[in-house]
Design an enzyme around this catalytic site. Structure first.
Site, short mmCIF file in Angstrom:
data_model
loop_
_atom_site.label_atom_id
_atom_site.label_comp_id
_atom_site.label_asym_id
_atom_site.label_seq_id
_atom_site.Cartn_x
_atom_site.Cartn_y
_atom_site.Cartn_z
N HIS A 122 0.84 -1.20 0.00
CA HIS A 122 0.00 0.00 0.00
C HIS A 122 0.88 1.26 0.00
CE1 HIS A 122 -3.60 -2.40 0.80
NE2 HIS A 122 -2.89 -3.03 1.73
N THR A 157 14.12 -9.10 5.43
CA THR A 157 13.94 -7.83 4.72
C THR A 157 15.08 -7.55 3.74
OG1 THR A 157 15.04 -6.60 6.49
CG2 THR A 157 12.64 -6.84 6.64
N LYS A 158 16.16 -8.37 3.81
CA LYS A 158 17.31 -8.19 2.93
C LYS A 158 17.70 -9.53 2.31
CE LYS A 158 19.21 -4.27 5.53
NZ LYS A 158 20.40 -3.75 6.27
N LYS A 177 25.14 -17.86 11.12
CA LYS A 177 26.04 -18.99 10.92
C LYS A 177 26.07 -19.34 9.44
CE LYS A 177 26.82 -23.70 12.68
NZ LYS A 177 26.27 -24.79 13.53
#
Length: 229
Positions: free
Chosen positions: A124, A177-178, A195
């Site tokens: 949105h 998010t990455k 790890k």
């Protein structure tokens, strides 16, 4: 016909001494046990039910989804894509109550646990002055890419645009998010590398075996940066 780690259990019966000469030449007769027969029946039933689910999900409800072979997806999973762009590779397992709300490409041999959400970060629009978010329309311009041999843990959330590298693992409850590097294990909110699944030497050996088995093209071999290990 045996597959993978199937174990065949046999019941063997001695041949009576008074049996015909031809029969006495064989000391025993063997046949599959009821345990093995029941197991085979259970496997056939699971295969049949999975085929029925796939027909309902991917031929009737969402025929626009491009599907590979040997895909196992639970009925309670929901699919939506702004551009009807969802591709699922071969040998993919999708748990119950997963939610797909963005364009996505899933590679081969991917495991997705229950309650995993794939969402656009720009669902949105919210920065248009003078307009409520409700009236600002949608973005929907991003996509999620998941390479082969990935395991996504229960309850994780992936926000497009992200690229999840080959052989990586996303721990349960993570918010991604990455981009996730190849063979990395990520965890947390937001998800960070905690790890490495393999050392560089192990990755080279692992992918060499896959290339020899025909499961990986040599041109797709992971380019390693030793500084990250």
């Amino acid at each position: 016909r045996l597959r993978g780690n199937d174990i065949l259990v046999w019941e063997c019966h001695s041949v009576p001494q008074n049996a015909p000469k031809q029969s006495r030449s064989i000391s025993q007769t063997c046949e599959p046990s009821p345990v093995y027969a029941n197991r085979m029946l259970s496997e056939k039933m699971k295969s049949f039910l999975n085929a029925c689910r796939n027909i309902l999900l991917f031929r009737i409800l969402h025929p626009w989804i491009k599907l590979g072979t040997n895909v196992h997806c639970q009925l309670h999973t929901s699919f939506w894509s702004p551009h009807k762009d969802i591709i699922i590779g071969n040998d993919v397992g999708i748990g119950r109550n997963c939610v797909f709300l963005c364009d996505i490409r899933i590679g081969n041999k991917v495991l997705i646990a229950p309650y995993v959400d794939f969402v656009n970060s720009d669902d949105h629009c919210f920065n248009e002055v003078g307009k409520a978010i409700f009236d600002s329309g949608r973005g929907d311009k991003y996509k999620i890419e998941i390479e082969d041999d990935v395991w996504i843990g229960i309850g994780s959330i992936l926000l497009a645009p992200v690229h999840v590298g080959r052989g990586s693992i996303i721990a349960a409850g993570s918010v991604v998010t990455k981009d996730v590097p190849p063979y990395a294990i990520v965890s947390g909110v937001p998800a960070k590398v905690v790890k490495q699944r393999f050392s560089p030497e192990q990755i080279f050996e692992h992918e060499s075996i896959l290339i020899e088995a025909g499961e990986l093209d040599s041109k797709d071999r992971t380019l390693l940066d030793s500084r990250k290990y």
